[in-house]
Design a protein around this motif. Structure first.
Motif, short mmCIF file in Angstrom:
data_model
loop_
_atom_site.label_atom_id
_atom_site.label_comp_id
_atom_site.label_asym_id
_atom_site.label_seq_id
_atom_site.Cartn_x
_atom_site.Cartn_y
_atom_site.Cartn_z
N LEU A 84 -78.12 -64.04 -30.61
CA LEU A 84 -77.87 -62.68 -30.15
C LEU A 84 -78.61 -61.68 -31.04
N GLY A 85 -79.74 -62.13 -31.59
CA GLY A 85 -80.58 -61.23 -32.40
C GLY A 85 -81.27 -60.21 -31.52
N THR A 86 -81.99 -59.29 -32.15
CA THR A 86 -82.57 -58.16 -31.41
C THR A 86 -83.55 -58.59 -30.33
N ALA A 87 -84.48 -59.48 -30.71
CA ALA A 87 -85.52 -59.87 -29.75
C ALA A 87 -84.88 -60.54 -28.54
N TYR A 89 -81.75 -60.11 -27.59
CA TYR A 89 -80.91 -59.12 -26.91
C TYR A 89 -81.74 -58.29 -25.94
N VAL A 90 -82.92 -57.83 -26.38
CA VAL A 90 -83.72 -57.00 -25.47
C VAL A 90 -84.30 -57.83 -24.33
N LYS A 91 -84.27 -59.15 -24.48
CA LYS A 91 -84.75 -60.00 -23.38
C LYS A 91 -83.59 -60.65 -22.64
N ARG A 123 -76.34 -64.93 -35.09
CA ARG A 123 -77.37 -63.97 -35.42
C ARG A 123 -78.69 -64.68 -35.33
N CYS A 124 -79.74 -63.95 -35.52
CA CYS A 124 -81.10 -64.44 -35.29
C CYS A 124 -81.34 -65.88 -35.74
N CYS A 128 -88.01 -65.67 -32.64
CA CYS A 128 -88.07 -64.48 -31.79
C CYS A 128 -89.24 -64.52 -30.82
#
Lengths: 156, 597
Positions: A84-87, A89-91, A123-124, A128
């Motif tokens: 559920l890291g940022t990269a 999440y945005v995908k 988390r990440c 990514c």
């Protein structure tokens, strides 16, 4: 785990403790290896570690619950970590996460009824470039869409 | 040493491994043997080439043919055509390397052209599980030079002159850190490596550890010599199993060669390294928290001073540097500080690795000189946003950083410029967002992260991040009021000034930077109750277009909430009260008649 298995594993735990005795900051490595052995940190094991390493139970509980990598409850045979890291999440990792929850009928942090899978959001995972990513055990699966999930789960 | 006419380099980093690169390697070995080429061609399992988006990647030297997205079943053809007949298999080459009249080498393609690999110099070049290959590429040369030609103070002076700054986040000068620890009294000192790469979106440390583990071991040994320490610890995330395994192999190989352990290279200097695994706590990236974790305690930060250089691990003077920082050290010693300072900007020298992720074509790892602009990285190297979508923001610095809008893309990137833009370098994660990402939602995502990862020791971070998250939740649900923006700004400033450690002090950055550049999106959520990007579910409305709807009724059949009604061949209608905003109708409509907004 039956009694015999438990007894065997507790004997292996003795060896783990022995290997780390006298090492500075031994608690974390011992907890890691204990969790690898049992799949979680059973209370009996914590008690033994407490006695042998001379660390109060309260402190072991504190450490074991502080880090999300340690668990006090038995886990399923395979742990599915959904990044559920940022990269991711945005995908839209959320859709993949929801699909696994639906297909396995399990909530985040929960274990399936047949004890096969435990699902955790994590988390990440550091892949990514392949977002969205999940990891089952040590196997990484990337560039996922929710429809990929059934085929992946079949492998286990 | 045996010579081969062809070297087949296969990426065994985590990315390509997840798409079966080990099977590809095995197939190569099998087919090479079947053709009797095993004495002419060698298969090498290497670290990451950087272009993860196109994995699994196979590069064949001496031609440097760049095969991308290779499948195990493609191998036979490559062996037969390329290795036996000497004809490259064009259809499998990375399309950008194929031009009408010739095949370009990888260094000519946009992704690699502007890169300058220092920290990643050996990634994808050597087999990380073979110390001899590292040594063949000048490995352990810097250590030999330090131990036999330089005094500890001279080593520190070189690092100081290079102006190397910490690559883990804050950018503290590395040489200064070393000199503090060297000057601290005591004969028991420690060298630690922060490999707890917790920033979501950053994976350069992982790639260095997986692709070039000896570079870190060698640099830590040099640091030990410089400060007078004999024991090192690498604190690495348990989530990185391949990195942990390769570090273990590298440590035992270095010990076997006398490059770690007692009397290194026959000198009276002794140094050894132990691996310690993290257990999933983001806050352990903070130095005092990491030290507490190695000591076997909860990873909670403590106030500084005393700084770890004076009182660190087990109460002894300690230096703690990030993986990428160490990865620069040996080259600085070998090439000299002037070479290093010839790259970069006035206050940020050398190169920086960025992890490109999110809505960008070439996801992967890139290393560029400091001072390269964000536009060059995103458009020239990264190939821009996929599917023709418009770029919205670049997020750097993970949960401690901020979002940089289109208008600031031409600012040269270095530590100080990023801070001036309201973001920070952090460890170098760079996530690209396009028009489909909602900036309020992104701020909420990061706050959820920091709130969850707050260790709970200091009140501003423990309570403050929670309150900020509540306000953001309220806004994304359409219940926000205009005063909430002021409240957020006030809280953010207070937390920045009062939290104990960097995690808390920087937690408000995602909010402050999105408020600075995307305030209109906040206002749209609050005033108009609309999410311009169409992300925040509570603010979405699905509607069926009268013009486009053919009255087929598929949407009504698919709707799990029976919120769609209508008669065949007439326009269907969505009952907004019943709609659960799952979006199934929009996906299933064959006429694209349903829109959200």
């Amino acid at each position: 785990m039956n009694e015999l298995e438990m007894k065997e594993k507790m004997e292996k735990l003795d060896k783990i403790i022995e290997n780390h005795r006298g090492q500075q900051g031994a608690l974390m490595p011992v907890l890691h290896e204990t969790q690898e052995l049992f799949g979680y940190l059973p209370e009996e094991a914590q008690k033994k570690i407490s006695k042998e390493l001379n660390v109060p139970m309260a402190e072991i509980y504190g450490v074991a619950t502080f880090y999300s990598g340690f668990t006090l409850k038995p886990r399923g045979e395979h742990t599915i970590s959904v990044c559920l890291g940022t990269a991711c999440y945005v995908k839209n990792a959320q859709a993949v996460y929801e699909r696994i929850q639906k297909d396995l009928n399990v909530k985040p942090g929960g274990t399936t009824a047949d004890n096969k899978f435990t699902l955790v959001g994590t988390r990440c995972l550091g892949c990514c470039g392949l977002a969205p990513v999940i990891m089952i055990g040590e196997d990484v699966y990337g560039k996922l869409v929710p429809d990929d999930i059934p085929d992946i789960l079949k492998k286990y | 040493m045996k010579m081969y006419r062809s070297h087949i380099m296969i990426c065994r980093g985590t990315g390509c491994s997840s798409s079966n690169s080990e099977q590809i390697a095995k197939n190569f070995e099998e087919h090479i043997k079947a053709h009797g080429l095993q004495n002419e061609v060698i298969v090498e399992r290497t670290g990451c080439f950087g272009l993860c988006a196109l994995g699994p990647i196979v590069i064949i030297y001496p031609e440097a043919s760049f095969y991308s997205m290779v499948k195990p079943e493609d191998v036979e053809e490559i062996v037969k055509e390329h290795l036996v007949k000497g004809r490259v298999v064009k259809r499998l080459l990375y399309a950008e390397t194929v031009t009408e009249d010739r095949i370009k080498s990888i260094n000519e393609v946009n992704f690699y052209k502007k890169q300058h690999r220092v920290a990643l110099r050996n990634c994808g070049v050597i087999n990380p599980e073979n110390i001899d290959e590292y040594i063949a590429f000048d490995g352990y040369k810097a250590l030999t030079k330090c131990l036999t030609e330089l005094k500890p103070q001279e080593v520190i002076d070189i690092i100081k002159q290079s102006a190397l700054r910490g690559r883990g986040g804050a950018g503290f000068p590395t040489g200064m850190k070393w000199s503090f620890a060297a000057a601290a009294p005591g004969n028991e000192k420690y060298v630690c490596c922060n490999a707890d790469e917790g920033d979501p979106g950053a994976f350069m440390d992982r790639s260095v550890l997986e692709g070039d583990p000896h570079a870190v071991l060698e640099a830590m040994t040099i640091a030990g010599y410089a400060i007078g320490g004999n024991q090192g610890y690498i604190y690495v995330r348990a989530e990185y199993p391949i990195a942990v395994k390769r570090l273990g192999i590298a440590i035992s190989q270095a010990r076997a060669y006398g490059l770690l352990g007692k009397n290194i290279l026959g000198t009276d200097f002794s140094f050894d390294i132990e691996i310690r695994l993290g257990a999933g706590a983001f806050v352990c990236g903070e130095e005092t928290a990491l030290i507490a974790s190695i000591e076997g305690q909860r990873g909670m930060p403590r106030p500084r001073p005393p700084f770890p250089a004076n009182k660190g691990l087990f109460g002894k003077p300690t230096i703690l540097n990030n993986v990428e920082t160490y990865a620069n050290v040996c080259t600085i010693i070998n090439e000299g500080p002037e070479w290093f300072t010839s790259m970069g900007t006035e206050k940020s020298k050398g190169t920086k690795v960025f992890a490109l992720g999110g809505k960008i074509n070439h996801t992967g790892l890139v290393e560029v000189p400091m001072g390269t602009t964000m536009r060059e990285i995103i458009y020239e190297i990264g190939g821009g946003c996929p599917n023709g979508k418009a770029f919205k923001a670049a997020q750097t610095g993970g949960p401690s950083g901020g979002c940089i809008p289109e208008s600031k893309l031409d600012v040269p990137i270095d530590y100080d410029n990023l801070i001036a833009l309201g973001s920070m370098m952090g460890s170098g994660g760079l996530i690209v967002m396009d028009e489909d990402n909602c900036m309020v939602d992104i701020a909420r995502f990061f706050l959820e992260f920091t709130c969850d990862e707050s260790c709970g020791k200091c009140t501003p971070c423990r309570e403050g991040t929670k309150r900020m998250l509540e306000i953001l939740d309220k806004i994304t649900k359409g219940q926000g009021e205009m005063e909430d923006i002021d409240k957020l700004e006030n809280l953010a400033k207070n937390i920045k000034n009062s939290a104990l450690c960097a995690l808390g002090q920087t937690a408000p950055n995602p909010i402050l930077s999105t408020l600075r550049y995307f305030r209109d999106e906040y206002e749209a959520h609050i005033r108009d109750k609309k999410c311009p990007a169409g992300v925040c579910q509570a603010l979405l409305q699905y509607t069926i277009s009268k013009e486009k709807c053919k009255g087929c009724g598929i949407c009504a059949k698919q709707c799990p909430a029976t919120a769609i009604s209508g008669k065949p061949k007439e326009t269907y209608v969505i009952d907004q009260e019943k709609c659960i905003k799952c979006g199934v109708c929009m996906q299933k409509c064959p006429f694209k008649a349903i829109s959200k907004g």
